[in-house]
Write a protein that holds these residues in place. Structure first.
Motif, mmCIF file in Angstrom:
data_model
loop_
_atom_site.group_PDB
_atom_site.id
_atom_site.type_symbol
_atom_site.label_atom_id
_atom_site.label_comp_id
_atom_site.label_asym_id
_atom_site.label_seq_id
_atom_site.Cartn_x
_atom_site.Cartn_y
_atom_site.Cartn_z
ATOM 1 N N ASN A 11 -0.351 -33.613 24.325
ATOM 2 C CA ASN A 11 -0.667 -32.183 24.363
ATOM 3 C C ASN A 11 0.607 -31.330 24.283
ATOM 4 O OD1 ASN A 11 -3.404 -32.677 24.529
ATOM 5 N ND2 ASN A 11 -3.463 -32.555 26.768
ATOM 6 N N ILE A 12 1.675 -31.798 24.928
ATOM 7 C CA ILE A 12 2.951 -31.080 24.846
ATOM 8 C C ILE A 12 3.455 -31.062 23.408
ATOM 9 C CG2 ILE A 12 5.382 -31.183 25.523
ATOM 10 C CD1 ILE A 12 4.422 -32.231 28.256
ATOM 11 N N ARG A 13 3.309 -32.170 22.699
ATOM 12 C CA ARG A 13 3.756 -32.237 21.307
ATOM 13 C C ARG A 13 3.024 -31.213 20.438
ATOM 14 N NH1 ARG A 13 6.592 -36.904 19.753
ATOM 15 N NH2 ARG A 13 5.872 -36.587 17.614
ATOM 16 N N ALA A 14 1.797 -30.864 20.813
ATOM 17 C CA ALA A 14 0.999 -29.941 20.010
ATOM 18 C C ALA A 14 1.200 -28.483 20.410
ATOM 19 C CB ALA A 14 -0.480 -30.298 20.133
ATOM 20 N N ASN A 42 -6.718 -38.116 30.568
ATOM 21 C CA ASN A 42 -5.790 -37.209 31.250
ATOM 22 C C ASN A 42 -4.618 -37.927 31.906
ATOM 23 O OD1 ASN A 42 -5.037 -34.567 31.904
ATOM 24 N ND2 ASN A 42 -5.890 -34.727 33.967
ATOM 25 N N GLY A 43 -4.150 -38.983 31.252
ATOM 26 C CA GLY A 43 -3.004 -39.721 31.773
ATOM 27 C C GLY A 43 -1.699 -39.198 31.224
ATOM 28 N N TRP A 44 -0.621 -39.932 31.491
ATOM 29 C CA TRP A 44 0.693 -39.531 30.989
ATOM 30 C C TRP A 44 0.666 -39.324 29.476
ATOM 31 C CZ3 TRP A 44 4.084 -43.905 33.602
ATOM 32 C CH2 TRP A 44 4.009 -43.773 35.005
ATOM 33 N N ALA A 45 0.019 -40.268 28.777
ATOM 34 C CA ALA A 45 0.034 -40.243 27.309
ATOM 35 C C ALA A 45 -0.659 -39.000 26.771
ATOM 36 C CB ALA A 45 -0.620 -41.503 26.757
ATOM 37 N N GLN A 46 -1.844 -38.695 27.280
ATOM 38 C CA GLN A 46 -2.553 -37.515 26.790
ATOM 39 C C GLN A 46 -1.771 -36.248 27.106
ATOM 40 O OE1 GLN A 46 -6.520 -36.927 28.302
ATOM 41 N NE2 GLN A 46 -6.993 -35.318 26.809
ATOM 42 N N GLU A 90 -5.822 -49.257 22.110
ATOM 43 C CA GLU A 90 -5.790 -48.738 23.478
ATOM 44 C C GLU A 90 -4.768 -47.604 23.594
ATOM 45 O OE1 GLU A 90 -6.539 -51.995 26.760
ATOM 46 O OE2 GLU A 90 -5.198 -52.797 25.203
ATOM 47 N N ILE A 91 -3.594 -47.821 23.025
ATOM 48 C CA ILE A 91 -2.564 -46.785 23.054
ATOM 49 C C ILE A 91 -3.074 -45.512 22.393
ATOM 50 C CG2 ILE A 91 -0.284 -46.149 22.161
ATOM 51 C CD1 ILE A 91 0.500 -49.099 22.455
ATOM 52 N N ALA A 92 -3.698 -45.660 21.222
ATOM 53 C CA ALA A 92 -4.195 -44.503 20.485
ATOM 54 C C ALA A 92 -5.302 -43.788 21.247
ATOM 55 C CB ALA A 92 -4.691 -44.946 19.113
ATOM 56 N N TYR A 93 -6.173 -44.544 21.875
ATOM 57 C CA TYR A 93 -7.282 -43.925 22.615
ATOM 58 C C TYR A 93 -6.758 -43.084 23.770
ATOM 59 C CZ TYR A 93 -11.469 -43.370 25.462
ATOM 60 O OH TYR A 93 -12.493 -42.829 26.199
ATOM 61 N N TYR A 94 -5.868 -43.628 24.565
ATOM 62 C CA TYR A 94 -5.391 -42.919 25.749
ATOM 63 C C TYR A 94 -4.431 -41.778 25.410
ATOM 64 C CZ TYR A 94 -7.799 -46.051 28.875
ATOM 65 O OH TYR A 94 -8.783 -46.728 29.548
ATOM 66 N N ALA A 95 -3.994 -41.714 24.153
ATOM 67 C CA ALA A 95 -3.218 -40.552 23.730
ATOM 68 C C ALA A 95 -4.080 -39.291 23.664
ATOM 69 C CB ALA A 95 -2.578 -40.813 22.369
ATOM 70 N N PHE A 96 -5.408 -39.465 23.725
ATOM 71 C CA PHE A 96 -6.338 -38.333 23.647
ATOM 72 C C PHE A 96 -7.339 -38.289 24.798
ATOM 73 C CE2 PHE A 96 -4.907 -39.095 19.337
ATOM 74 C CZ PHE A 96 -4.625 -37.821 18.880
ATOM 75 N N HIS A 97 -7.315 -39.288 25.657
ATOM 76 C CA HIS A 97 -8.354 -39.381 26.675
ATOM 77 C C HIS A 97 -7.762 -39.746 28.033
ATOM 78 C CE1 HIS A 97 -10.359 -40.210 22.780
ATOM 79 N NE2 HIS A 97 -11.358 -39.513 23.299
ATOM 80 N N SER A 106 -9.202 -39.431 18.080
ATOM 81 C CA SER A 106 -9.034 -38.229 18.893
ATOM 82 C C SER A 106 -10.348 -37.760 19.500
ATOM 83 C CB SER A 106 -8.421 -37.121 18.043
ATOM 84 O OG SER A 106 -9.398 -36.542 17.198
ATOM 85 N N ASP A 107 -10.257 -36.612 20.211
ATOM 86 C CA ASP A 107 -11.426 -36.002 20.838
ATOM 87 C C ASP A 107 -11.913 -34.789 20.055
ATOM 88 O OD1 ASP A 107 -9.177 -34.545 21.317
ATOM 89 O OD2 ASP A 107 -9.521 -34.263 23.463
ATOM 90 N N VAL A 108 -11.413 -34.619 18.807
ATOM 91 C CA VAL A 108 -11.859 -33.525 17.939
ATOM 92 C C VAL A 108 -12.171 -34.093 16.559
ATOM 93 C CG1 VAL A 108 -10.508 -31.785 19.150
ATOM 94 C CG2 VAL A 108 -9.508 -32.979 17.178
ATOM 95 N N GLN A 109 -12.921 -33.332 15.763
ATOM 96 C CA GLN A 109 -13.191 -33.795 14.408
ATOM 97 C C GLN A 109 -11.975 -33.550 13.521
ATOM 98 O OE1 GLN A 109 -16.637 -31.692 12.970
ATOM 99 N NE2 GLN A 109 -15.443 -29.965 12.197
ATOM 100 N N LEU A 110 -11.823 -34.416 12.533
ATOM 101 C CA LEU A 110 -10.719 -34.308 11.582
ATOM 102 C C LEU A 110 -11.273 -34.029 10.197
ATOM 103 C CD1 LEU A 110 -8.607 -37.445 12.611
ATOM 104 C CD2 LEU A 110 -8.358 -35.093 13.464
ATOM 105 N N LYS A 111 -10.567 -33.215 9.463
ATOM 106 C CA LYS A 111 -10.883 -33.007 8.048
ATOM 107 C C LYS A 111 -9.793 -33.689 7.245
ATOM 108 C CE LYS A 111 -12.700 -29.201 6.686
ATOM 109 N NZ LYS A 111 -12.957 -27.783 6.297
ATOM 110 N N LEU A 112 -10.179 -34.526 6.262
ATOM 111 C CA LEU A 112 -9.161 -35.309 5.564
ATOM 112 C C LEU A 112 -9.496 -35.504 4.098
ATOM 113 C CD1 LEU A 112 -10.278 -38.497 5.095
ATOM 114 C CD2 LEU A 112 -10.020 -38.533 7.568
#
Length: 617
Positions: free
Chosen positions: A139-142, A131-135, A122-129, A213-219
């Motif tokens: 975004n500021i970190r990036a 539009n709450g405090w976490a997201q 849940e924490i990880a999901y809302y870090a990207f979705h 996240s809400d974007v694709q990752l290359k790994l």
């Protein structure tokens, strides 16, 4: 997080003040006390101040003064403001002084702690979705020049855990199996397990990478192990330059505290077959938002430090080595087979039928001592804990090593060398060899020639990475080495001895070659008797020559052929060309009577045959 922005429904309710010590500044206080460039630059500072104002506004109603969040959240909000630098001075006036790493720590607390979630997912999901405090904090970190990265792009699951304090279940999505929740250096240890308890085929741990996240990752996934030794001498395995290191772990580095590279092991996953994207010679996986990849290790068994190396797209990255990479690390350690599992494998492969001494040989090479069915046989270090340290020390589950190049149950060392520069050039490996020298891009790795031989930086032919990490392939290679090169050397010597003795005895029937005295060991007597090893059977007619000494006090000891002892000593090495049984004559003239002598010692491992033979089956 519970956010209330419309308070009209609460107008008729009695206002209840929060039951917490509050350090939550108002929007005006945040604006006034935090400078325009407090956090890196004006752009980042403005963004962070706006988020802090939002958190303040959505925590305490500034007009009515009642809480908009549960007490537990308010406590965490207060702690976050204090962590970034808000405090009450001696006069109880609200003040602000930026704390160390305030932007990093503050945004991390907002993402991880200012919520009432019960799972990491849940924490990880809302870090990207949402539009709450976490997201917003993520975004500021990036933001450009922040020096930070977004948190929780991926969740890494595994159903393996080497740490006994964890009780894991074979369910990749079980909360206990989330590696993100474990300390990297003390708890993220996975085991190379077995497919089943009977066959004990090594099996890499199951690991799932999930894109939150809400974007694709290359790994891609890197598995690396660096082996160091503490001696600079080649014969003791020190092939690299001196590296100052705090071996005593006392906070200082003495002039004699040095380590030296022995060998590096490095692999990348996925391979070409399992890749979804290719950049040059680099194979990667593209992971779509809210999808996962179960790492496919193909047929490779590897251990060491594991790094999941990834970056989010779209980013302007032209090459894999460029760009804003993200990393997640954990560790893989090896699991040792038991005595019973090793014995079963030797029996099923007919290795024990071919070579009666195989269990003893493995004990001798690896130092495995236990005699009950569940005793560990040491392909990997068996003592200590599964642990990691920046010190270059030895820990449980890393390959069992013996100088100068020996690894595993069989201590596979070298299979010939060093190759000459001419030989390297003829193999077309001159440039590749240069790439693995000290200071080069691939220093202290190995290269493979057209005969599938593995060659190290010192031009010796050595064990493959798979043979170092896969206990069965380690044994397979040892048996192959016995059956081929070592058998050929031994038979050549046996042929020379047999032909000389028979020729002399035929020409001198009244002056026969004297048969050597038996060698008495704990449970074995090596003597003038036929060998049961298939390759030696055609040469057993040697033992029809002369008169064998009488065996005394045999007891329960088994009689074994001098040929068998010769093969064992040849496997260990015959630097002085003194085979276990040899002709002690300076002259090779057939007219000179052969004198058979037993050389039961060697250098650098004195009495190898005796030590091995005295081991338990």
């Amino acid at each position: 997080m519970i956010a209330v922005t419309d308070t009209s429904a609460f107008a008729a309710l009695e206002i209840v003040q929060p039951q917490v010590q509050s350090l939550i500044p108002s929007e005006n206080e945040i604006e006034t006390l935090i400078g325009a460039n407090t956090f890196v630059n004006a752009t980042i500072t403005t963004a962070f101040k706006n988020l802090l104002k939002r958190i303040s506004l959505e925590s305490i109603n500034p007009t009515l003064g009642f809480a908009l969040q549960p007490d537990l959240i308010l406590v965490k909000v207060s702690q976050m403001f204090n962590r970034i630098g808000f405090y009450y001075d001696a006069n109880s006036m609200l003040s602000f002084s930026t704390n160390d790493n305030a932007l990093s720590a503050g945004t991390e607390m907002i993402i991880d702690e200012l919520n009432d979630f019960t799972t990491f997912q849940e924490i990880a999901y809302y870090a990207f979705h949402n539009n709450g405090w976490a997201q917003n904090a993520n975004n500021i970190r990036a933001m450009e020049n922040s020096g930070l990265q977004k948190l929780h792009y991926i969740t890494v699951f595994s159903d393996s855990n080497a740490n006994s304090t964890y009780n894991y279940t074979p369910n990749l999505n079980n909360q206990i199996n989330i590696l993100n929740l474990r300390n990297e250096n003390t708890q993220r240890f996975l085991l190379i397990g077995f497919d089943n308890a009977t066959d004990a085929n090594p099996k890499m741990p199951n690991v799932r990478i999930s894109n939150n996240s809400d974007v694709q990752l290359k790994l891609r996934v890197k598995v690396e192990y660096n082996k160091y030794v503490t001696s600079p001498q080649n014969r003791l395995g020190g092939f690299g330059p001196a590296i100052p290191y705090d071996l005593n772990n006392n906070g200082t580095i003495a002039t004699n505290e040095r380590i030296y590279f022995n060998r590096r092991f490095l692999d990348y996953f996925p391979n070409e077959t399992n890749a979804t994207d290719i950049e040059g010679d680099i194979f990667t996986r593209v992971l779509q938002p809210q999808s996962f990849w179960d790492i496919d290790c193909d047929d490779r068994v590897r251990g060491g430090e594991v790094t999941i190396d990834f970056f989010p797209e779209p980013e302007n990255i032209n090459f894999w080595r460029d760009g804003n990479h993200h990393y997640f690390k954990f560790h893989i350690r090896g699991k040792n087979p038991t005595y019973l599992q090793v014995e079963n494998y030797l029996t099923n492969q007919n290795y024990l039928g071919r070579f009666w001494f195989m269990v003893r040989k493995i004990r001798q090479e690896s130092g495995s001592l236990g005699t009950n069915d569940n005793s560990e046989f040491e392909q990997f270090n068996a003592l200590g804990n599964y642990a990691y340290s920046t010190r270059k020390t030895t820990f449980r589950g890393l390959p069992n090593f013996g100088v100068p190049r020996g690894y595993g149950l069989s201590q596979l060392d070298n299979f010939g060398g060093p190759l000459t520069d001419t030989q390297i050039n003829n193999l077309g490996l001159t440039n590749e060899l240069a790439e693995i020298q000290n200071g080069a891009e691939r220093e202290f790795l190995t290269i493979i020639d057209e005969q599938n031989r593995v060659i190290d930086s010192t031009k010796w032919i050595v064990a493959s990475d798979q043979q170092v990490w896969h206990w069965k392939e380690n044994i397979d290679k040892a048996v192959n080495f016995l059956e081929t090169e070592k058998m050929t050397i031994t038979i050549n010597e046996i042929t020379r001895i047999r032909d000389r003795v028979i020729a002399w005895n035929n020409a001198n029937p009244t002056d026969l070659v004297v048969v050597p005295t038996p060698e008495y060991y704990n449970t074995i007597i090596y003597c003038w008797t036929a060998s049961a090893i298939t390759e030696f059977v055609p040469y057993n007619n040697l033992f029809n020559q002369g008169t064998a000494p009488t065996i005394v006090d045999q007891g329960e000891r088994e009689l074994k052929s001098f040929f068998d002892a010769m093969l064992l000593k040849t496997y260990n090495g015959i630097p002085n060309q003194e085979h276990f049984m040899d002709i002690n004559n300076a002259s090779s003239n057939e007219l000179v009577k052969p004198v058979l002598t037993i050389y039961n010692t060697t250098n650098p491992n004195p009495f190898y045959v005796r030590s091995l033979s005295n081991r338990d089956d």
